[in-house]
Motif scaffolding. Structure first.
Motif, PDB file in Angstrom:
ATOM      1  N   ARG A 174      44.961  47.759  43.575  1.00  0.00           N
ATOM      2  CA  ARG A 174      46.099  48.677  43.711  1.00  0.00           C
ATOM      3  C   ARG A 174      46.528  48.799  45.178  1.00  0.00           C
ATOM      4  O   ARG A 174      47.714  48.870  45.486  1.00  0.00           O
ATOM      5  CB  ARG A 174      45.732  50.049  43.162  1.00  0.00           C
ATOM      6  CG  ARG A 174      45.471  50.034  41.661  1.00  0.00           C
ATOM      7  CD  ARG A 174      45.412  51.424  41.102  1.00  0.00           C
ATOM      8  NE  ARG A 174      45.170  51.391  39.668  1.00  0.00           N
ATOM      9  CZ  ARG A 174      45.210  52.456  38.893  1.00  0.00           C
ATOM     10  NH1 ARG A 174      45.492  53.632  39.411  1.00  0.00           N
ATOM     11  NH2 ARG A 174      44.976  52.358  37.606  1.00  0.00           N
ATOM     12  N   ASN A 175      45.558  48.809  46.071  1.00  0.00           N
ATOM     13  CA  ASN A 175      45.883  48.875  47.486  1.00  0.00           C
ATOM     14  C   ASN A 175      46.673  47.641  47.915  1.00  0.00           C
ATOM     15  O   ASN A 175      47.571  47.713  48.758  1.00  0.00           O
ATOM     16  CB  ASN A 175      44.599  48.987  48.321  1.00  0.00           C
ATOM     17  CG  ASN A 175      44.050  50.401  48.324  1.00  0.00           C
ATOM     18  OD1 ASN A 175      44.791  51.353  48.158  1.00  0.00           O
ATOM     19  ND2 ASN A 175      42.753  50.538  48.502  1.00  0.00           N
TER      20      ASN A 175
ATOM     21  N   GLU B 244      48.712  45.816  46.012  1.00  0.00           N
ATOM     22  CA  GLU B 244      50.079  45.951  45.501  1.00  0.00           C
ATOM     23  C   GLU B 244      50.888  46.910  46.364  1.00  0.00           C
ATOM     24  O   GLU B 244      52.048  46.642  46.715  1.00  0.00           O
ATOM     25  CB  GLU B 244      50.046  46.450  44.057  1.00  0.00           C
ATOM     26  CG  GLU B 244      49.446  45.450  43.073  1.00  0.00           C
ATOM     27  CD  GLU B 244      49.344  46.034  41.683  1.00  0.00           C
ATOM     28  OE1 GLU B 244      49.688  47.224  41.519  1.00  0.00           O
ATOM     29  OE2 GLU B 244      48.920  45.311  40.758  1.00  0.00           O
ATOM     30  N   ILE B 245      50.270  48.031  46.700  1.00  0.00           N
ATOM     31  CA  ILE B 245      50.957  49.027  47.524  1.00  0.00           C
ATOM     32  C   ILE B 245      51.239  48.466  48.909  1.00  0.00           C
ATOM     33  O   ILE B 245      52.305  48.694  49.498  1.00  0.00           O
ATOM     34  CB  ILE B 245      50.113  50.319  47.610  1.00  0.00           C
ATOM     35  CG1 ILE B 245      50.091  51.013  46.236  1.00  0.00           C
ATOM     36  CG2 ILE B 245      50.660  51.269  48.665  1.00  0.00           C
ATOM     37  CD1 ILE B 245      49.176  52.209  46.162  1.00  0.00           C
TER      38      ILE B 245
ATOM     39  N   GLN C   7      62.509  51.145  45.558  1.00  0.00           N
ATOM     40  CA  GLN C   7      61.197  50.697  46.014  1.00  0.00           C
ATOM     41  C   GLN C   7      60.350  51.876  46.513  1.00  0.00           C
ATOM     42  O   GLN C   7      59.133  51.919  46.281  1.00  0.00           O
ATOM     43  CB  GLN C   7      61.368  49.647  47.115  1.00  0.00           C
ATOM     44  CG  GLN C   7      61.854  48.302  46.585  1.00  0.00           C
ATOM     45  CD  GLN C   7      62.018  47.278  47.697  1.00  0.00           C
ATOM     46  OE1 GLN C   7      62.480  47.605  48.793  1.00  0.00           O
ATOM     47  NE2 GLN C   7      61.666  46.025  47.409  1.00  0.00           N
TER      48      GLN C   7
ATOM     49  N   GLU D  97      59.134  53.658  43.587  1.00  0.00           N
ATOM     50  CA  GLU D  97      58.028  52.880  42.998  1.00  0.00           C
ATOM     51  C   GLU D  97      56.751  53.062  43.823  1.00  0.00           C
ATOM     52  O   GLU D  97      55.654  53.208  43.271  1.00  0.00           O
ATOM     53  CB  GLU D  97      58.417  51.406  42.950  1.00  0.00           C
ATOM     54  CG  GLU D  97      57.332  50.521  42.322  1.00  0.00           C
ATOM     55  CD  GLU D  97      57.703  49.045  42.358  1.00  0.00           C
ATOM     56  OE1 GLU D  97      56.861  48.222  41.955  1.00  0.00           O
ATOM     57  OE2 GLU D  97      58.831  48.718  42.786  1.00  0.00           O
ATOM     58  N   LEU D  98      56.951  53.074  45.169  1.00  0.00           N
ATOM     59  CA  LEU D  98      55.802  53.268  46.050  1.00  0.00           C
ATOM     60  C   LEU D  98      55.151  54.621  45.802  1.00  0.00           C
ATOM     61  O   LEU D  98      53.923  54.729  45.703  1.00  0.00           O
ATOM     62  CB  LEU D  98      56.255  53.151  47.517  1.00  0.00           C
ATOM     63  CG  LEU D  98      55.171  53.383  48.583  1.00  0.00           C
ATOM     64  CD1 LEU D  98      54.086  52.322  48.483  1.00  0.00           C
ATOM     65  CD2 LEU D  98      55.784  53.377  49.991  1.00  0.00           C
TER      66      LEU D  98
ATOM     67  N   THR E 145      55.326  56.364  43.084  1.00  0.00           N
ATOM     68  CA  THR E 145      54.696  56.327  41.756  1.00  0.00           C
ATOM     69  C   THR E 145      53.317  55.684  41.832  1.00  0.00           C
ATOM     70  O   THR E 145      52.339  56.194  41.264  1.00  0.00           O
ATOM     71  CB  THR E 145      55.574  55.547  40.766  1.00  0.00           C
ATOM     72  OG1 THR E 145      56.839  56.206  40.640  1.00  0.00           O
ATOM     73  CG2 THR E 145      54.905  55.476  39.393  1.00  0.00           C
ATOM     74  N   LYS E 146      53.249  54.549  42.563  1.00  0.00           N
ATOM     75  CA  LYS E 146      51.956  53.871  42.712  1.00  0.00           C
ATOM     76  C   LYS E 146      50.962  54.748  43.466  1.00  0.00           C
ATOM     77  O   LYS E 146      49.770  54.789  43.144  1.00  0.00           O
ATOM     78  CB  LYS E 146      52.150  52.533  43.443  1.00  0.00           C
ATOM     79  CG  LYS E 146      52.858  51.470  42.610  1.00  0.00           C
ATOM     80  CD  LYS E 146      52.971  50.154  43.356  1.00  0.00           C
ATOM     81  CE  LYS E 146      53.659  49.084  42.515  1.00  0.00           C
ATOM     82  NZ  LYS E 146      52.864  48.698  41.335  1.00  0.00           N
TER      83      LYS E 146
ATOM     84  N   ASN F 276      49.721  57.405  41.157  1.00  0.00           N
ATOM     85  CA  ASN F 276      48.687  56.829  40.286  1.00  0.00           C
ATOM     86  C   ASN F 276      47.387  56.632  41.034  1.00  0.00           C
ATOM     87  O   ASN F 276      46.298  56.868  40.497  1.00  0.00           O
ATOM     88  CB  ASN F 276      49.175  55.489  39.714  1.00  0.00           C
ATOM     89  CG  ASN F 276      50.346  55.652  38.764  1.00  0.00           C
ATOM     90  OD1 ASN F 276      50.536  56.717  38.178  1.00  0.00           O
ATOM     91  ND2 ASN F 276      51.140  54.602  38.592  1.00  0.00           N
ATOM     92  N   LEU F 277      47.517  56.201  42.306  1.00  0.00           N
ATOM     93  CA  LEU F 277      46.325  56.015  43.121  1.00  0.00           C
ATOM     94  C   LEU F 277      45.624  57.343  43.367  1.00  0.00           C
ATOM     95  O   LEU F 277      44.392  57.429  43.318  1.00  0.00           O
ATOM     96  CB  LEU F 277      46.712  55.358  44.451  1.00  0.00           C
ATOM     97  CG  LEU F 277      45.564  55.026  45.417  1.00  0.00           C
ATOM     98  CD1 LEU F 277      44.615  54.031  44.788  1.00  0.00           C
ATOM     99  CD2 LEU F 277      46.111  54.484  46.735  1.00  0.00           C
TER     100      LEU F 277
ATOM    101  N   GLU G 229      43.808  58.265  40.281  1.00  0.00           N
ATOM    102  CA  GLU G 229      42.619  57.418  40.116  1.00  0.00           C
ATOM    103  C   GLU G 229      41.521  57.838  41.088  1.00  0.00           C
ATOM    104  O   GLU G 229      40.344  57.916  40.735  1.00  0.00           O
ATOM    105  CB  GLU G 229      42.992  55.949  40.346  1.00  0.00           C
ATOM    106  CG  GLU G 229      41.854  54.974  40.127  1.00  0.00           C
ATOM    107  CD  GLU G 229      41.419  54.871  38.676  1.00  0.00           C
ATOM    108  OE1 GLU G 229      40.379  54.254  38.419  1.00  0.00           O
ATOM    109  OE2 GLU G 229      42.128  55.425  37.796  1.00  0.00           O
TER     110      GLU G 229
END
Length: 325
Positions: free
Chosen positions: A95-96, A98-99, A126, A129-130, A132-133, A136-137, A140
């Motif tokens: 995930r890191n 992708e981010i 973008q 999206e960032l 959002t990620k 999620n991170l 998690e």
């Protein structure tokens, strides 16, 4: 018609010089005013265009600043999370990654001086999206942190339980060893009714008790042993004989040797006997000690040992004997 040199009193037809000059001056003035008007109009138009451009630039710059601020805020959150959760990096590396890629793309676009509407739309998407990620991170990380805290708590509890069990086991082991030691000591036999009988062996198998040293052929050592808790079975009893000179009587060929006592260290024994005992019952023991040298005049000391402890002793005097003994 007559001709004269005097001027005529009637007016003459001449070009109106003064009126023509004024007209020209008027036209020039109108031209100048028109030019100035054009210049003023043109300048005003230019100012308006400049103002519009400035307004657009401010709007674009403001929009870009907002995008930059949004991006910077997202990066701060990301850096905070990444720094706080280094121990989880292995689990979150994908995930890191992708981010990180998305962050690089956004940062590259924001380096441009001017952004088109399409680029701004793309950037907003973008950045969304960032975020959002990153959300999620965060979730998690929170979940893994909770799991880690739970595991840490469980580990702490298990460690405490283990330490308690170890302590209890050590205490139990120590108590068991103490109890075994006490039982071992308590199971030591008691010796009583110790007798030492010097015997003179006659021909034909007859025996006679004598106190004359030179007539003694053997010492019959007898005693009773018992214990209320000792387990039934066979055990060794050691007997140490000391002669009148204070020396231990040992004859290796007759089974003499050494053993370890609990209070006196290593000690020689004259003989040892395997004894079969019954719990709570007395067992009578007799042993005829014959040695390969004459018995001496004086006191013979007998000491009985079991389980490393002295459990009894006795003394028998042997005399020199008279003229007719």
């Amino acid at each position: 018609m007559s001709t004269t040199n005097y001027p005529s009193a009637s007016p003459q037809s001449q070009p109106p010089k003064k009126d023509s000059k004024n007209l020209i001056i008027g036209l020039l003035a109108v031209g100048i005013l028109g030019t100035w008007g054009y210049f003023l109009w043109d300048k005003n138009k230019s100012d308006q265009q400049i103002t519009q451009l400035q307004t657009q630039y401010v709007a674009v710059d403001s929009s870009k600043n907002e995008l930059q601020k949004s991006f910077d805020a997202a990066v701060i959150r990301l850096d905070s999370l990444t720094g706080y959760n280094n121990e989880l990096e292995g689990k979150l590396s994908e995930r890191n990654s992708e981010i990180g890629k998305l962050k690089t793309q956004i940062a590259a676009k924001l380096k441009k001086d001017k952004l088109s509407e399409k680029e701004k739309v793309e950037l907003r998407g973008q950045i969304a999206e960032l975020n959002t990620k990153i959300n999620n991170l965060e979730q998690e990380v929170a979940r893994l942190t909770q799991e880690n805290q739970t595991l840490t708590t469980e580990k702490t509890q298990l460690t405490a339980d283990k330490e308690k069990l170890t302590t209890d086991l050590q205490t139990t082991t120590t108590a068991k060893q103490d109890l075994e030691k006490k039982v071992d000591i308590a199971s030591t036999l008691n010796a009583s009714n110790i007798t030492i009988t010097p015997i003179n062996e006659k021909s034909g198998g007859r025996e006679k008790v004598t106190t004359t040293a030179k007539r003694v052929d053997k010492l019959v050592i007898a005693f009773d042993v018992d214990n209320r808790i000792a387990q039934a079975g066979s055990t060794d009893v050691y007997v140490s004989v000391t002669d009148p000179d204070g020396k231990p009587v040992t004859v290796e060929a007759l089974g003499s040797g050494s053993f370890t006592t609990r209070e006196e260290g290593d000690k020689f024994y004259t003989f040892k006997m395997p004894v079969t005992i019954e719990t709570g019952k007395k067992t009578h023991i007799e042993y005829p000690w014959k040695q390969n040298s004459p018995f001496k005049k004086g006191n013979y000391k007998i000491e009985v040992y079991h389980n490393g402890f002295k459990i009894g002793e006795g003394v028998r005097e042997l005399k020199k004997g008279g003229l007719f003994s």
